[in-house]
Design a protein around this motif. Structure first.
Motif, mmCIF file in Angstrom:
data_model
loop_
_atom_site.group_PDB
_atom_site.id
_atom_site.type_symbol
_atom_site.label_atom_id
_atom_site.label_comp_id
_atom_site.label_asym_id
_atom_site.label_seq_id
_atom_site.Cartn_x
_atom_site.Cartn_y
_atom_site.Cartn_z
ATOM 1 N N PHE A 296 0.754 -1.412 -0.040
ATOM 2 C CA PHE A 296 0.058 -0.044 0.015
ATOM 3 C C PHE A 296 0.813 1.388 0.021
ATOM 4 O O PHE A 296 2.118 1.161 0.281
ATOM 5 C CB PHE A 296 -1.060 0.032 1.063
ATOM 6 N N ASP A 297 0.404 2.434 -0.436
ATOM 7 C CA ASP A 297 0.947 3.478 -0.556
ATOM 8 C C ASP A 297 0.227 4.461 0.760
ATOM 9 O O ASP A 297 -0.468 4.632 0.843
ATOM 10 C CB ASP A 297 0.316 4.265 -1.836
ATOM 11 N N GLN A 298 1.439 4.863 1.625
ATOM 12 C CA GLN A 298 1.368 5.531 2.848
ATOM 13 C C GLN A 298 2.228 6.836 2.906
ATOM 14 O O GLN A 298 3.260 6.606 3.738
ATOM 15 C CB GLN A 298 1.605 4.578 3.942
ATOM 16 N N TYR B 281 -2.594 12.369 8.815
ATOM 17 C CA TYR B 281 -3.540 11.176 8.545
ATOM 18 C C TYR B 281 -4.517 11.251 9.845
ATOM 19 O O TYR B 281 -5.924 11.195 9.614
ATOM 20 C CB TYR B 281 -2.931 9.651 8.686
ATOM 21 N N ARG C 189 4.601 -0.171 10.127
ATOM 22 C CA ARG C 189 3.852 1.183 9.711
ATOM 23 C C ARG C 189 2.862 1.639 10.839
ATOM 24 O O ARG C 189 2.389 0.785 11.523
ATOM 25 C CB ARG C 189 2.842 0.333 8.419
ATOM 26 N N ALA D 106 -3.925 5.337 4.867
ATOM 27 C CA ALA D 106 -3.123 5.131 3.515
ATOM 28 C C ALA D 106 -3.594 6.104 2.402
ATOM 29 O O ALA D 106 -4.747 6.620 2.516
ATOM 30 C CB ALA D 106 -3.105 3.813 2.965
ATOM 31 N N ASN D 107 -2.865 6.202 1.287
ATOM 32 C CA ASN D 107 -3.343 7.048 0.110
ATOM 33 C C ASN D 107 -3.912 6.122 -0.847
ATOM 34 O O ASN D 107 -4.760 6.484 -1.834
ATOM 35 C CB ASN D 107 -2.383 7.919 -0.370
ATOM 36 N N TRP E 215 -3.736 1.432 -2.269
ATOM 37 C CA TRP E 215 -3.147 0.421 -2.444
ATOM 38 C C TRP E 215 -2.787 -0.109 -3.775
ATOM 39 O O TRP E 215 -3.429 0.241 -4.560
ATOM 40 C CB TRP E 215 -3.817 -0.729 -1.368
ATOM 41 N N HIS F 275 -7.123 4.113 -5.371
ATOM 42 C CA HIS F 275 -7.368 5.109 -4.498
ATOM 43 C C HIS F 275 -8.792 5.609 -4.610
ATOM 44 O O HIS F 275 -9.558 5.293 -5.331
ATOM 45 C CB HIS F 275 -6.472 6.217 -4.649
#
Length: 229
Positions: free
Chosen positions: A5-7, A14, A41, A98-99, A101, A117
């Motif tokens: 995923f994109d974090q 957040y 994370r 997250a932004n 996955w 997203h």
């Protein structure tokens, strides 16, 4: 499923989007565009009745299952009330912000990653089950898994599973220790954002390599030029 995923934002932003102004921050993890299993994370949860953010190992296996089961990175929503997950559903509900996955299409060796997203580009609040505290033998004893559900026929036929994503208010309810395991499971089923809340596009195959990072990983690949007949 969800295997990356994109974090890429800091935990405090957040949490601001989540609506918590007084959370206890115990996170030192750096933002990443390519979070992989086995890394630590930021995870949002309730600790002694207070909101908190801690870095937790992505991957979980109960201590007693070391010789019996593999380390899991996801838990199927349909099974979170079974004997293996029920304790975490009661005491270890968590949220991973997250932004987006990643999922993959194509044959092995030619896997094409896609970035998924929210259409409105708001943060994702992905439901998780976690075991907090020190581990004795393996770090996966104290880790988290993402809760996944059926992708409603597939999201652009990328994969038949996807993380359960809630809006901020419903995700906060998921964390409420006063709701029962039955209520938590029903919340996840009924309030998960539908497939049409998301969009997706192809991204660089560099995502396939754990450890690769950078904003270029989430840039959409250019569409191929049309050919004249």
């Amino acid at each position: 499923m969800c295997g990356r995923f994109d974090q890429n934002d800091i935990a405090r932003r957040y949490i601001a989007a989540f609506g918590w102004a007084d959370a206890a921050y115990n996170s030192q993890a750096q933002p990443t565009y390519n979070a992989a299993p086995g890394t630590y994370r930021p995870v949002i949860h309730m600790q002694d009745g207070q909101p908190a953010v801690d870095d937790l190992h992505w991957g979980y296996r109960a201590a007693w299952a070391a010789e019996k089961l593999p380390v899991c990175v996801n838990a199927r929503l349909e099974k979170i009330t079974n004997n293996y997950w029920r304790k975490l559903l009661k005491t270890g509900r968590a949220v991973v912000p997250a932004n987006g996955w990643y999922e993959w299409t194509g044959e092995k060796g030619k896997r094409q990653p896609w970035h998924i997203h929210r259409k409105d580009r708001e943060p994702l609040f992905m439901l998780a089950l976690a075991n907090f505290g020190p581990f004795k033998e393996h770090k996966a004893e104290s880790g988290f898994v993402l809760v996944t559900a059926d992708a409603e026929g597939g999201m652009v036929d990328i994969h038949d599973r996807r993380p359960v994503v809630l809006n901020a208010a419903d995700a906060a309810t998921w964390l409420d220790p006063d709701i029962s395991t039955e209520q938590a499971e029903m919340l996840a089923r009924q309030m998960a954002l539908p497939a049409d809340a998301f969009e997706w596009y192809k991204v660089s195959p560099e995502v396939n390599y754990a450890g690769r990072d950078g904003a270029h990983l989430i840039e959409p690949l250019p569409e191929p030029e049309p050919h004249d007949e």
